[in-house]
Structure formats: structure tokens, C-alpha cells
Scaffold this motif. Structure first.
Motif, mmCIF file in Angstrom:
data_model
loop_
_atom_site.group_PDB
_atom_site.id
_atom_site.type_symbol
_atom_site.label_atom_id
_atom_site.label_comp_id
_atom_site.label_asym_id
_atom_site.label_seq_id
_atom_site.Cartn_x
_atom_site.Cartn_y
_atom_site.Cartn_z
ATOM 1 N N VAL A 33 6.852 -3.401 -8.526
ATOM 2 C CA VAL A 33 5.549 -3.966 -8.161
ATOM 3 C C VAL A 33 5.192 -5.105 -9.111
ATOM 4 O O VAL A 33 4.604 -6.110 -8.709
ATOM 5 C CB VAL A 33 4.472 -2.864 -8.181
ATOM 6 C CG1 VAL A 33 3.075 -3.457 -8.024
ATOM 7 C CG2 VAL A 33 4.731 -1.851 -7.068
ATOM 8 N N ALA A 76 4.338 -1.935 -2.500
ATOM 9 C CA ALA A 76 2.989 -1.459 -2.849
ATOM 10 C C ALA A 76 2.107 -2.607 -3.333
ATOM 11 O O ALA A 76 0.873 -2.481 -3.346
ATOM 12 C CB ALA A 76 3.069 -0.363 -3.909
ATOM 13 N N LYS A 118 -2.778 -3.525 2.031
ATOM 14 C CA LYS A 118 -2.540 -2.709 3.229
ATOM 15 C C LYS A 118 -2.862 -3.374 4.560
ATOM 16 O O LYS A 118 -2.192 -3.085 5.555
ATOM 17 C CB LYS A 118 -3.284 -1.383 3.112
ATOM 18 C CG LYS A 118 -2.525 -0.367 2.290
ATOM 19 C CD LYS A 118 -3.039 1.041 2.523
ATOM 20 C CE LYS A 118 -2.131 2.056 1.829
ATOM 21 N NZ LYS A 118 -2.585 3.433 2.035
ATOM 22 N N ASN A 168 10.364 7.707 0.453
ATOM 23 C CA ASN A 168 9.051 8.290 0.155
ATOM 24 C C ASN A 168 9.079 9.815 0.192
ATOM 25 O O ASN A 168 8.486 10.488 -0.657
ATOM 26 C CB ASN A 168 8.005 7.758 1.139
ATOM 27 C CG ASN A 168 7.461 6.401 0.729
ATOM 28 O OD1 ASN A 168 7.335 6.119 -0.463
ATOM 29 N ND2 ASN A 168 7.184 5.553 1.695
ATOM 30 N N HIS A 199 4.675 4.280 -5.298
ATOM 31 C CA HIS A 199 5.009 4.609 -3.911
ATOM 32 C C HIS A 199 5.593 3.368 -3.233
ATOM 33 O O HIS A 199 5.521 2.265 -3.784
ATOM 34 C CB HIS A 199 3.769 5.091 -3.142
ATOM 35 C CG HIS A 199 2.784 3.997 -2.833
ATOM 36 N ND1 HIS A 199 1.951 3.448 -3.784
ATOM 37 C CD2 HIS A 199 2.516 3.327 -1.669
ATOM 38 C CE1 HIS A 199 1.203 2.511 -3.228
ATOM 39 N NE2 HIS A 199 1.524 2.410 -1.953
ATOM 40 N N ARG A 243 5.473 1.307 0.441
ATOM 41 C CA ARG A 243 4.722 1.248 1.695
ATOM 42 C C ARG A 243 5.622 1.489 2.900
ATOM 43 O O ARG A 243 6.703 0.894 3.012
ATOM 44 C CB ARG A 243 4.045 -0.124 1.847
ATOM 45 C CG ARG A 243 2.680 -0.196 1.160
ATOM 46 C CD ARG A 243 1.911 -1.403 1.649
ATOM 47 N NE ARG A 243 1.775 -1.425 3.101
ATOM 48 C CZ ARG A 243 1.267 -2.445 3.787
ATOM 49 N NH1 ARG A 243 0.857 -3.522 3.155
ATOM 50 N NH2 ARG A 243 1.183 -2.396 5.094
#
Length: 423
Positions: free
Chosen positions: A116, A152, A156, A174, A248, A250
Motif C-alpha cells: 500500500v 487497499a 472504495k 483474502n 487486506h 480489495r
């Protein structure tokens, strides 16, 4: 009296081991150490800024100097194309691209990075463009960590697009918390390497004791296990990155199969092959004269196939070259190149294909064939980095000739072995 002596010995031994473990862990997590022990990327941990350019510098075109950051690539038909390159171009240090519709004032991002942190740095570097032409879609070209683990960082509301194969791999990652598992493996591998280097630093005796410990570790069956390979692989592949930023990944929102890709009225051409990975997508933009090739194309480093064959990758490169309007190619790793660069890559694959076929038909020892071809490739195809990838590609093609279904196992085994030999 015997019991207290044994107890004292055990306590003393555990104390010394604990001290050694602590020193090794501290050394392993020190940024300078991390940079020094990672053989494929010796620049600062966590960023491509300052990374050595390696052989990629020699392959860079004058109009596209190899650097860490964004490059303007080309324009045409109301489309601007930009590419972010990450030296040294080896495993983990991948590229991405931005396609900007100057009429509709919106953009498509092709791929993200392995963590990230780097993805956020990349997005920050192009804000002057995306503030006017916001990113409306993100396309993941294939299911390798260095092209999707950083999702991530994407807000979103912006949908993630990929093929069904990529979507399934992301879902599995995931469900199994793969990012956390790999991060744990990387830390463990770093600590082992740190402990060996603590011993090496002991004056006089260290240089003699460390090789003995390495031989002892070599004898442990763990190194031949999935766990051992995973530890070695993760140590080299993940340690230079801030994997703690990946809490995490996406999930994919929309499948490529369900979308008609158009921008500014011009259709983007997507070509799909199983060659480098389980599923590889390249994006062709004829109006701008650009192809974003993903890992179907490498520059400055030896190319890699894990699941397909040389025939598959040659077919893919032919598809990239088919439209003569396309003059510039953004590889998945290494500097931006031109048609001559892709043709050169194709000649390497043709040579590997011929060599592997001869090796198979003559029932030669594969390792001997690999060494012979590596020496030949170094002479004929210019200096490149990460020679172990050529070895993996050769073995994958041999597996295909044997009628076996290639898998990532060859990649993990050979890459892990290569890293363990460097510790």
C-alpha cells in the motif's frame, strides 16, 4: 547435584539462544541490513527511490529515461498515456500505467504495487492529473502479488476490474490471509539471515563458524519443505517492501469479460494469454500508439514464465506487435521500450524454445542445458539481471514438453534455492 548442573546448562543455553535470536532479529529489521541482504533489490527498503537501475539503465530509450516515478509516454485520439516505472525492475519492483481520457476528463489505472505504501506514493505523484481526470477504473493485469497487493490504497468507490482467474486468486488471498502469512515468512527468513550475520560479525571465529552453521541449516529437511521454500521466497520477495501496510486486498468488483472497454469513443484492445502467470492481460491503445504489456514483457531483467510455454509467450508478443501503429511498450518490469525491444525479447524466447526442445529430445540433463543456455544468452542477448528467472522459464518449458502441467512450484523451488544460496 547433577540435576542443578543440567538445569543451569539448559537455562544458560536458552539465554544464549534468546540473546542470539534477539540480536539477529534486531539486525534483520534494521533498514541498512534489509537493503544489503536482498540480492535482487539493494536500494532503500520500502521505496524504489534510490534503487540501483541495474542492467535496465542500459536498455532504457533516450526519450524514456529509467527512473523511479511517472513518465509521459504518448498521446493520440484524445488519450494521454503515462507510466510509472520502478527500478530495479526485478521481482516486486513492477510498473503501472495511467490512461487519461482528455475529453471526458477521467482515467484508468493499470495495476498497483506490492504494498500500500508504494501504491500511495505512486498515486500521490500523479495527483496533478487525476484531480482533473479522476481515476474511474483500476484494471489488474494478472494475479501476481506485485501487481495487486496494494489495492487497499484505491478508494472504495473506484471499481477494480480483472479477469475471472485474477478475481479468484484475490478472493483466495483474502480468505487465507495470504498477505499476513507471507509477511510472517519474510520476517522469519530475515531473522534467520540476521542470526547468521550476527555470528559472522564475531571477530576471528565468526568467519569460520558461520559457514558451519550454514551447512547445518542446509541439512535441515525444513529447507526442502513448502514452509522452507515459502520462507526463502518471502524473505527475498517481500522484505524490501512495507508489507505491514497491506492489511487486506480489495476484492475484484467487475470482470473484464463483462465490459466493453472504450475510452473517448476508441475501443481499448485487451489481449489475454496464459503464459507468464495463470492469466495475463495486456492493454493495447492504437490511437496513442502504446501497449501496456504487464508481465508478458520484461526489459533489463530476464523474462519469466510460470504457467505457460515459450509458444504461449511468443504468441503473446506477436499479438503485441501485430498493430504497427503501436510504437511504445510499457513492460511489467523494467524500462519502457519500443518495437525493437519487443522483437529482441521474442528472439530470446525463440532461442530458449529451440534449446529446450533439443535438450528434451536428446534426453540431456536439464541443469546442464540450463547452464549452457544461460551462458549463450549472456553473450547474445546483452547483460540482464536476475538470471534465475531464465532458469525457471527453461524448466517450465521442459515441463510442458514432458506433458506436465506447469505450476508455480518450479518458480518457488528454484527461486527459493537461489535465495538460500545467497544467505
Amino acid at each position: 547435584m547433577r540435576l542443578p548442573v543440567i538445569t543451569l546448562f539448559v537455562v544458560l543455553s536458552l539465554t544464549l539462544v534468546g540473546f542470539w535470536l534477539n540480536r539477529g532479529a534486531n539486525k534483520a529489521l534494521h533498514e541498512e541490513f534489509r537493503s544489503r541482504v536482498i540480492t535482487h533489490a539493494v536500494g532503500p527498503a520500502g521505496s524504489c527511490e534510490g534503487n540501483p537501475l541495474g542492467a535496465g539503465e542500459k536498455r532504457a530509450l533516450p526519450q524514456f529515461p529509467y527512473k523511479c516515478g511517472w513518465n509521459y509516454v504518448s498521446s493520440g485520439g484524445g488519450i494521454d498515456v503515462f507510466a510509472y516505472t520502478m527500478p530495479s525492475g526485478q521481482l516486486g519492483w513492477s510498473n503501472c500505467a495511467l490512461i487519461v481520457d482528455t475529453n471526458e476528463q477521467q482515467s484508468i489505472l493499470i495495476d498497483v504495487f506490492q504494498d500500500v505504501s508504494n501504491t500511495e506514493e505512486m498515486l500521490e505523484g500523479v495527483k496533478n492529473i487525476t484531480q482533473k481526470a479522476p481515476i474511474k477504473r483500476v484494471l489488474i493485469t494478472h494475479p501476481d502479488f506485485d501487481h495487486f497487493f496494494g489495492t487497499a490504497a484505491i478508494p472504495k468507490p473506484i471499481p477494480i476490474y480483472s479477469s475471472q482467474v485474477v478475481a479468484d486468486v484475490v478472493l483466495h488471498a483474502n480468505q487465507t490471509k495470504m498477505n499476513q502469512q507471507l509477511f510472517s515468512f519474510a520476517i522469519l527468513g530475515s531473522v534467520v539471515s540476521g542470526m547468521l550475520n550476527v555470528i559472522k560479525d564475531i571477530p576471528v571465529v565468526g568467519e569460520h563458524v558461520q559457514p558451519l552453521l550454514k551447512k547445518l541449516i542446509d541439512a535441515i529437511p525444513l529447507k526442502g519443505s513448502t514452509f522452507g521454500r515459502g520462507m526463502a521466497f518471502s524473505f527475498a520477495y517481500l522484505t524490501p517492501f512495507k508489507m505491514s501496510s497491506v492489511d487486506h486486498v480489495r476484492p475484484v468488483d467487475v470482470l473484464l469479460e463483462d465490459v466493453d472497454w472504450k475510452i473517448h469513443g476508441a475501443k481499448l484492445s485487451l489481449v489475454n494469454f496464459r503464459a507468464h502467470s495463470k492469466d495475463d492481460t495486456a492493454v493495447l491503445i492504437p490511437s496513442a500508439g502504446v501497449a501496456i504489456a504487464g508481465d508478458l514483457l520484461f526489459q533489463g531483467v530476464y523474462p519469466l514464465i510460470k504457467y505457460g510455454s515459450t509458444a504461449d509467450i511468443i504468441e503473446a508478443l506477436d499479438a503485441l506487435l501485430a498493430d504497427h501503429r503501436i510504437k511504445v511498450f510499457v513492460p511489467g518490469h523494467g524500462p519502457i521500450t519500443d518495437r525493437a525491444g519487443v522483437e529482441r525479447e521474442k528472439r530470446l524466447w525463440l532461442a530458449l524454445q529451440a534449446s529446450a526442445k533439443t535438450c528434451f529430445e536428446n534426453d540431456e540433463k536439464v541443469d546442464d542445458c540450463v547452464k549452457r543456455f544461460q551462458a549463450d544468452a549472456q553473450e547474445k542477448f546483452e547483460e540482464r539481471d536476475c538470471e534465475v528467472m531464465l532458469e525457471i522459464s527453461y524448466l517450465t518449458d521442459i515441463a510442458t514438453l514432458k506433458g506436465e502441467r506447469p505450476s508455480e512450484q518450479i518458480f518457488m523451488d528454484r527461486f527459493g534455492k537461489h535465495i538460500l544460496s545467497k544467505l
